[in-house]
Enzyme design. Structure first.
Site, PDB file in Angstrom:
ATOM      1  N   HIS A   1       2.825  -3.873   6.486  1.00 41.07           N
ATOM      2  CA  HIS A   1       1.887  -2.761   6.298  1.00 41.07           C
ATOM      3  C   HIS A   1       1.951  -1.850   7.523  1.00 41.07           C
ATOM      4  O   HIS A   1       2.711  -2.073   8.448  1.00 41.07           O
ATOM      5  CB  HIS A   1       0.456  -3.306   6.159  1.00 41.07           C
ATOM      6  CG  HIS A   1       0.214  -4.092   4.913  1.00 41.07           C
ATOM      7  ND1 HIS A   1      -0.523  -3.617   3.870  1.00 41.07           N
ATOM      8  CD2 HIS A   1       0.609  -5.344   4.545  1.00 41.07           C
ATOM      9  CE1 HIS A   1      -0.583  -4.532   2.912  1.00 41.07           C
ATOM     10  NE2 HIS A   1       0.102  -5.591   3.292  1.00 41.07           N
TER      11      HIS A   1
ATOM     12  N   ARG B   1      -3.487   4.851  -1.756  1.00 37.38           N
ATOM     13  CA  ARG B   1      -3.294   3.482  -1.255  1.00 37.38           C
ATOM     14  C   ARG B   1      -3.051   2.458  -2.374  1.00 37.38           C
ATOM     15  O   ARG B   1      -2.237   1.558  -2.244  1.00 37.38           O
ATOM     16  CB  ARG B   1      -4.548   3.084  -0.458  1.00 37.38           C
ATOM     17  CG  ARG B   1      -4.685   1.593  -0.117  1.00 37.38           C
ATOM     18  CD  ARG B   1      -5.904   1.398   0.755  1.00 37.38           C
ATOM     19  NE  ARG B   1      -6.381   0.039   0.850  1.00 37.38           N
ATOM     20  CZ  ARG B   1      -6.118  -0.784   1.868  1.00 37.38           C
ATOM     21  NH1 ARG B   1      -5.336  -0.410   2.837  1.00 37.38           N
ATOM     22  NH2 ARG B   1      -6.644  -1.989   1.896  1.00 37.38           N
TER      23      ARG B   1
ATOM     24  N   GLU C   1       1.647   3.740   3.183  1.00 43.86           N
ATOM     25  CA  GLU C   1       2.190   3.165   4.420  1.00 43.86           C
ATOM     26  C   GLU C   1       3.723   3.247   4.388  1.00 43.86           C
ATOM     27  O   GLU C   1       4.424   2.246   4.290  1.00 43.86           O
ATOM     28  CB  GLU C   1       1.650   1.733   4.577  1.00 43.86           C
ATOM     29  CG  GLU C   1       0.125   1.731   4.665  1.00 43.86           C
ATOM     30  CD  GLU C   1      -0.547   0.381   4.421  1.00 43.86           C
ATOM     31  OE1 GLU C   1       0.153  -0.651   4.347  1.00 43.86           O
ATOM     32  OE2 GLU C   1      -1.791   0.356   4.299  1.00 43.86           O
TER      33      GLU C   1
ATOM     34  N   HIS D   1       0.840  -1.202   0.000  1.00 44.92           N
ATOM     35  CA  HIS D   1       0.000   0.000   0.000  1.00 44.92           C
ATOM     36  C   HIS D   1       0.875   1.251   0.000  1.00 44.92           C
ATOM     37  O   HIS D   1       1.793   1.380   0.817  1.00 44.92           O
ATOM     38  CB  HIS D   1      -0.932  -0.007   1.214  1.00 44.92           C
ATOM     39  CG  HIS D   1      -1.995  -1.057   1.096  1.00 44.92           C
ATOM     40  ND1 HIS D   1      -2.326  -1.904   2.121  1.00 44.92           N
ATOM     41  CD2 HIS D   1      -2.785  -1.394   0.046  1.00 44.92           C
ATOM     42  CE1 HIS D   1      -3.292  -2.729   1.708  1.00 44.92           C
ATOM     43  NE2 HIS D   1      -3.578  -2.441   0.462  1.00 44.92           N
TER      44      HIS D   1
HETATM   45  O1  DDK Z   1      -4.966  -4.914   3.554  1.00 45.02           O
HETATM   46  C1  DDK Z   1      -5.412  -4.472   4.607  1.00 45.02           C
HETATM   47  O2  DDK Z   1      -6.477  -3.868   4.658  1.00 45.02           O
HETATM   48  C2  DDK Z   1      -4.631  -4.666   5.881  1.00 45.02           C
HETATM   49  C3  DDK Z   1      -3.306  -4.033   5.821  1.00 45.02           C
HETATM   50 SE1  DDK Z   1      -3.404  -2.143   5.436  1.00 45.02          SE
HETATM   51  C4  DDK Z   1      -4.397  -6.115   6.194  1.00 45.02           C
HETATM   52  C5  DDK Z   1      -5.641  -6.930   6.233  1.00 45.02           C
HETATM   53  C6  DDK Z   1      -5.407  -8.341   6.774  1.00 45.02           C
HETATM   54  C7  DDK Z   1      -4.490  -9.156   5.958  1.00 45.02           C
HETATM   55  C8  DDK Z   1      -5.046  -9.406   4.584  1.00 45.02           C
HETATM   56  N1  DDK Z   1      -5.216 -10.784   4.350  1.00 45.02           N
HETATM   57 ZN    ZN Z   2      -1.558  -1.919   3.964  1.00 43.55          ZN
HETATM   58 ZN    ZN Z   3      -2.963  -1.142   7.434  1.00 41.58          ZN
END
Ligand code: DDK
Ligand code: ZN
Ligand code: ZN
Length: 417
Positions: free
Chosen positions: A304, A234, A179, A176
């Site tokens: 992330h 993002r 981040e 993303h």
């Molecule tokens: O992608 C997302 O919204 C967050 C990181 Se910003 C992680 C969500 C959980 C792990 C994705 N399988």
């Molecule tokens: Zn992320």
């Molecule tokens: Zn996140």
């Protein structure tokens, strides 16, 4: 001629940097279903940028909801929240101030790459080349694909060169764009690896026995866009004929329960799952690389921010993963190691119950492919600065995260054969 001039003007306007003067970040704490409904209505009625969770359909009772709103809407939102008795606080009073304050490191040589600063893609790209050429006995590089806008995706393979193929850990950062602490961590990791190999026993054993394959910035186009145009971007930067909205969410674009939950089929959404699984060339490149190296890749780590979580499969279903208890105990051990340095608290657990249900994630996909140790880090902080984590926190964040990554790597190594 007039039309051309107009088009030119539009192009210049589009290329301009987005500023965030007077924009606010609110933290809402919905206590009732009615509160949840109000938030969702708000999201439909005006432009609301969801920071956490990343989309209004993921909002739930008793969860924290961080939203970023335009200056024009800030007062309206404020009034609305007060009227509906929805508990909230103002996390960021002026987002532009926070954007400016983020670059708070005292470094005096702004022209060179610096581990304690956020680096532009230009600097990171040059750094990738120089790291590889300066450490030929420990690092090799490989181009694994090209982004939508034509930038090379290069991985650094770190480990003692060996005549036989070694097992590996795949580590990616910057899925993303906004981040920024994530790519900073991958750079930190590579530097720590090469500078502590031979002196730190744990790192030496790790790199003697295994390779760590690092993709420093997954979503390069998006990352560049956060520097040039919009700090809060993002997604990828892919364009499709017929749609005016740009990009898809790479962490909703993997082929794991694709677009069934916690993702949007609206191309304008920040959690748009794409036109099909692996529609994003960056996702396809990483998935192809991991498929090709499936037999050697023993762990998949993806970084992330923000929320301070250590997540593992599944996110696309509430079902527990086959290796749930082992994944949980390794996560808890890693979180404990991380906390030992500065007391930073992380929460561990499966994505679906710990953060929100979300299909199409890289961790779930890698796990279902057979990569057992599959983890998603959500680094600092818990919302005080959110995506705008000050540069002064890069060092402590990376140092503590190193302990967690090394803990997981040691466990993987111990369980190789
Ligand atoms: O992608 C997302 O919204 C967050 C990181 Se910003 C992680 C969500 C959980 C792990 C994705 N399988
Ligand atoms: Zn992320
Ligand atoms: Zn996140």
């Amino acid at each position: 001629m007039k039309v051309l001039l107009l088009l030119g003007f539009v192009a210049v306007a589009l290329a301009e940097v987005t500023r965030f003067d007077g924009e606010k970040v609110f933290r809402l704490r919905p206590r009732t279903e009615e509160h949840v409904a109000i938030i969702k209505e708000m999201a439909e009625g005006m432009e609301v940028d969801f920071w956490n969770p990343e989309s209004p359909d993921l909002v739930d009772v008793d969860s924290d909801v961080d939203i970023h709103v335009n200056a024009a809407y800030a007062d309206i939102v404020d009034n609305l929240l007060q009227q509906s008795e929805l508990p909230y606080e103002v996390l960021v009073d002026d987002l532009q101030d926070a954007v400016d304050a983020q670059m708070d490191s005292q470094e005096i040589s702004p022209r060179s790459h610096n581990y304690m600063k956020y680096n532009t893609w230009e600097k990171i790209e040059a750094w990738i080349s120089s790291m590889a050429s300066a450490n030929p006995s420990l690092i090799s590089k490989q181009v694994i694909g090209t982004t939508f806008e034509g930038r090379s995706m290069t991985v650094l393979k770190i480990g003692k060169k060996s005549s036989s193929t070694k097992p590996a850990i795949f580590l990616d950062c910057g899925i993303h764009a906004r981040e920024w602490i994530s790519p900073a961590f991958c750079q930190w990791f590579v530097n720590e690896a090469v500078s502590t190999y031979g002196s730190d026993a744990e790192m030496t054993t790790l790199l003697d026995q295994m390779d760590v394959i690092v993709l420093p910035v997954f979503n390069i186009d998006g990352y560049v866009y956060t520097w040039t145009n919009n700090r809060m971007w993002r997604k990828t930067r892919s364009r499709r004929p017929g749609s005016s909205c740009v990009g898809a969410d790479p962490n909703r674009n993997f082929d794991a329960g694709w677009c069934t939950t916690g993702a949007s089929s609206n191309p304008c959404s920040d959690t748009y799952c794409g036109s099909k699984a692996e529609s994003e060339v960056e996702v396809k490149a990483v998935a192809d690389f991991i498929r090709q190296n499936r037999s050697i890749i023993k762990a998949y780590l993806t970084v992330h921010s923000y929320s301070q979580l250590l997540l593992f499969p599944y996110s696309y279903t509430y079902q527990l993963a086959e290796h749930h208890s082992e994944l949980m105990s390794v996560a808890e051990g890693a979180a404990k190691a991380l906390r030992s340095l500065y007391g930073t608290r992380y929460t561990s657990g499966p994505g679906a119950t710990t953060i929100y249900p979300a299909a199409g994630g890289s961790d779930d996909w890698a796990y279902d492919l057979g990569v057992k140790y599959s983890y998603t880090f959500e680094l600092r902080d818990t919302g005080r600065y959110g995506f705008l984590l000050p540069e002064s926190q890069i060092k402590p964040t990376c140092e503590e995260t190193m302990l967690a990554v090394k803990y997981i790597a040691a466990h993987v190594l111990k369980n190789l054969y």
